[in-house]
Design a protein around this motif. Structure first.
Motif, PDB file in Angstrom:
ATOM      1  N   LYS A   1      13.623 -18.579 106.462  1.00 40.04           N
ATOM      2  CA  LYS A   1      14.918 -17.913 106.645  1.00 40.04           C
ATOM      3  C   LYS A   1      14.924 -16.598 105.882  1.00 40.04           C
ATOM      4  N   GLY A   2      15.980 -15.841 106.086  1.00 41.54           N
ATOM      5  CA  GLY A   2      16.126 -14.565 105.397  1.00 41.54           C
ATOM      6  C   GLY A   2      16.076 -14.696 103.886  1.00 41.54           C
ATOM      7  N   ARG A   3      16.634 -15.773 103.369  1.00 44.01           N
ATOM      8  CA  ARG A   3      16.625 -15.969 101.904  1.00 44.01           C
ATOM      9  C   ARG A   3      15.198 -16.067 101.364  1.00 44.01           C
ATOM     10  N   ASP A   4      14.266 -16.578 102.204  1.00 43.52           N
ATOM     11  CA  ASP A   4      12.867 -16.673 101.769  1.00 43.52           C
ATOM     12  C   ASP A   4      12.258 -15.277 101.629  1.00 43.52           C
ATOM     13  N   ALA A   5      12.575 -14.392 102.570  1.00 40.64           N
ATOM     14  CA  ALA A   5      12.074 -13.018 102.497  1.00 40.64           C
ATOM     15  C   ALA A   5      12.696 -12.282 101.313  1.00 40.64           C
ATOM     16  N   ILE A   6      13.984 -12.496 101.088  1.00 38.10           N
ATOM     17  CA  ILE A   6      14.673 -11.853  99.960  1.00 38.10           C
ATOM     18  C   ILE A   6      14.077 -12.338  98.638  1.00 38.10           C
ATOM     19  N   ALA A   7      13.761 -13.625  98.545  1.00 33.75           N
ATOM     20  CA  ALA A   7      13.144 -14.167  97.322  1.00 33.75           C
ATOM     21  C   ALA A   7      11.785 -13.541  97.048  1.00 33.75           C
ATOM     22  N   LEU A   8      11.151 -13.031  98.103  1.00 31.82           N
ATOM     23  CA  LEU A   8       9.847 -12.372  97.943  1.00 31.82           C
ATOM     24  C   LEU A   8       9.982 -10.880  97.659  1.00 31.82           C
ATOM     25  N   GLY A   9      11.232 -10.384  97.570  1.00 25.86           N
ATOM     26  CA  GLY A   9      11.448  -8.995  97.199  1.00 25.86           C
ATOM     27  C   GLY A   9      11.981  -8.099  98.290  1.00 25.86           C
ATOM     28  N   ALA A  10      12.208  -8.621  99.481  1.00 26.14           N
ATOM     29  CA  ALA A  10      12.767  -7.800 100.556  1.00 26.14           C
ATOM     30  C   ALA A  10      14.245  -7.543 100.290  1.00 26.14           C
ATOM     31  N   SER A  11      14.697  -6.355 100.658  1.00 25.03           N
ATOM     32  CA  SER A  11      16.120  -6.040 100.556  1.00 25.03           C
ATOM     33  C   SER A  11      16.831  -6.575 101.784  1.00 25.03           C
ATOM     34  N   PRO A  12      18.017  -7.156 101.590  1.00 22.11           N
ATOM     35  CA  PRO A  12      18.757  -7.657 102.750  1.00 22.11           C
ATOM     36  C   PRO A  12      18.964  -6.551 103.783  1.00 22.11           C
ATOM     37  N   GLY A  13      18.844  -6.918 105.043  1.00 26.92           N
ATOM     38  CA  GLY A  13      19.052  -5.948 106.113  1.00 26.92           C
ATOM     39  C   GLY A  13      18.016  -6.084 107.206  1.00 26.92           C
ATOM     40  N   PRO A  14      17.855  -5.030 107.987  1.00 25.52           N
ATOM     41  CA  PRO A  14      16.946  -5.065 109.132  1.00 25.52           C
ATOM     42  C   PRO A  14      15.494  -5.363 108.769  1.00 25.52           C
TER      43      PRO A  14
ATOM     44  N   ALA B   1      13.004  -8.046 110.617  1.00 24.24           N
ATOM     45  CA  ALA B   1      11.715  -7.610 111.157  1.00 24.24           C
ATOM     46  C   ALA B   1      10.565  -8.408 110.553  1.00 24.24           C
ATOM     47  N   ALA B   2      10.619  -8.632 109.243  1.00 23.48           N
ATOM     48  CA  ALA B   2       9.560  -9.408 108.575  1.00 23.48           C
ATOM     49  C   ALA B   2       9.531 -10.840 109.093  1.00 23.48           C
ATOM     50  N   LEU B   3      10.704 -11.433 109.290  1.00 27.78           N
ATOM     51  CA  LEU B   3      10.766 -12.796 109.819  1.00 27.78           C
ATOM     52  C   LEU B   3      10.250 -12.860 111.255  1.00 27.78           C
ATOM     53  N   ALA B   4      10.607 -11.885 112.072  1.00 29.17           N
ATOM     54  CA  ALA B   4      10.149 -11.880 113.467  1.00 29.17           C
ATOM     55  C   ALA B   4       8.626 -11.756 113.537  1.00 29.17           C
ATOM     56  N   LYS B   5       8.071 -10.858 112.739  1.00 24.77           N
ATOM     57  CA  LYS B   5       6.619 -10.680 112.733  1.00 24.77           C
ATOM     58  C   LYS B   5       5.936 -11.930 112.172  1.00 24.77           C
ATOM     59  N   THR B   6       6.524 -12.530 111.156  1.00 29.34           N
ATOM     60  CA  THR B   6       5.974 -13.757 110.580  1.00 29.34           C
ATOM     61  C   THR B   6       5.955 -14.872 111.618  1.00 29.34           C
ATOM     62  N   GLU B   7       7.058 -15.042 112.329  1.00 35.17           N
ATOM     63  CA  GLU B   7       7.100 -16.089 113.348  1.00 35.17           C
ATOM     64  C   GLU B   7       6.082 -15.829 114.448  1.00 35.17           C
ATOM     65  N   GLU B   8       5.921 -14.582 114.838  1.00 38.72           N
ATOM     66  CA  GLU B   8       4.928 -14.224 115.857  1.00 38.72           C
ATOM     67  C   GLU B   8       3.516 -14.603 115.398  1.00 38.72           C
ATOM     68  N   ARG B   9       3.193 -14.274 114.158  1.00 36.00           N
ATOM     69  CA  ARG B   9       1.870 -14.614 113.612  1.00 36.00           C
ATOM     70  C   ARG B   9       1.711 -16.127 113.463  1.00 36.00           C
ATOM     71  N   TRP B  10       2.772 -16.810 113.045  1.00 32.99           N
ATOM     72  CA  TRP B  10       2.759 -18.259 112.878  1.00 32.99           C
ATOM     73  C   TRP B  10       2.437 -18.936 114.209  1.00 32.99           C
TER      74      TRP B  10
ATOM     75  N   VAL C   1       6.470  -9.122 104.096  1.00 28.71           N
ATOM     76  CA  VAL C   1       7.416  -8.511 103.164  1.00 28.71           C
ATOM     77  C   VAL C   1       6.732  -7.386 102.388  1.00 28.71           C
ATOM     78  N   ALA C   2       5.505  -7.619 101.949  1.00 31.08           N
ATOM     79  CA  ALA C   2       4.769  -6.579 101.232  1.00 31.08           C
ATOM     80  C   ALA C   2       4.578  -5.355 102.117  1.00 31.08           C
ATOM     81  N   ARG C   3       4.287  -5.553 103.384  1.00 28.68           N
ATOM     82  CA  ARG C   3       4.144  -4.425 104.319  1.00 28.68           C
ATOM     83  C   ARG C   3       5.454  -3.678 104.455  1.00 28.68           C
ATOM     84  N   ALA C   4       6.560  -4.417 104.580  1.00 28.69           N
ATOM     85  CA  ALA C   4       7.880  -3.785 104.731  1.00 28.69           C
ATOM     86  C   ALA C   4       8.234  -2.986 103.488  1.00 28.69           C
TER      87      ALA C   4
END
Length: 85
Positions: free
Chosen positions: A33-46, A50-59, A78-81
């Motif tokens: 979920k978004g909270r997982d990306a935020i916990a990794l340092g992503a700022s809330p928002g688009p 995008a990170a979640l969509a790309k992650t799901e695609e790779r998964w 998230v690191a890429r973003a």
């Protein structure tokens, strides 16, 4: 997951077993979920979406790996973003 089951069914020589797999197989749930990306340092928002969509695609392309691998993929995305700003 599905690929492995299909290969095993095909190797068994039982066409009906192969058909059963296709009829009953369901993709696993993508649990991040978004909270997982935020916990990794992503700022809330688009960027999170995008990170979640790309992650799901790779998964999916990696045939639904275990949650630990999904989290590693998310960390990479998230690191890429973050590096893109």
């Amino acid at each position: 997951a599905f690929d492995d089951a299909a290969l095993l069914a095909a190797a068994s020589g039982s066409p009906s077993r192969f058909a059963d797999i296709g009829a009953h197989w369901r993709a696993p749930e993508f649990g991040l979920k978004g909270r997982d990306a935020i916990a990794l340092g992503a700022s809330p928002g688009p960027a999170v979406a995008a990170a979640l969509a790309k992650t799901e695609e790779r998964w999916i392309s990696e045939d639904f790996p275990e949650p630990e691998r999904a989290r590693a993929i998310l960390a990479d995305e998230v690191a890429r973003a973050i590096s893109k700003g």
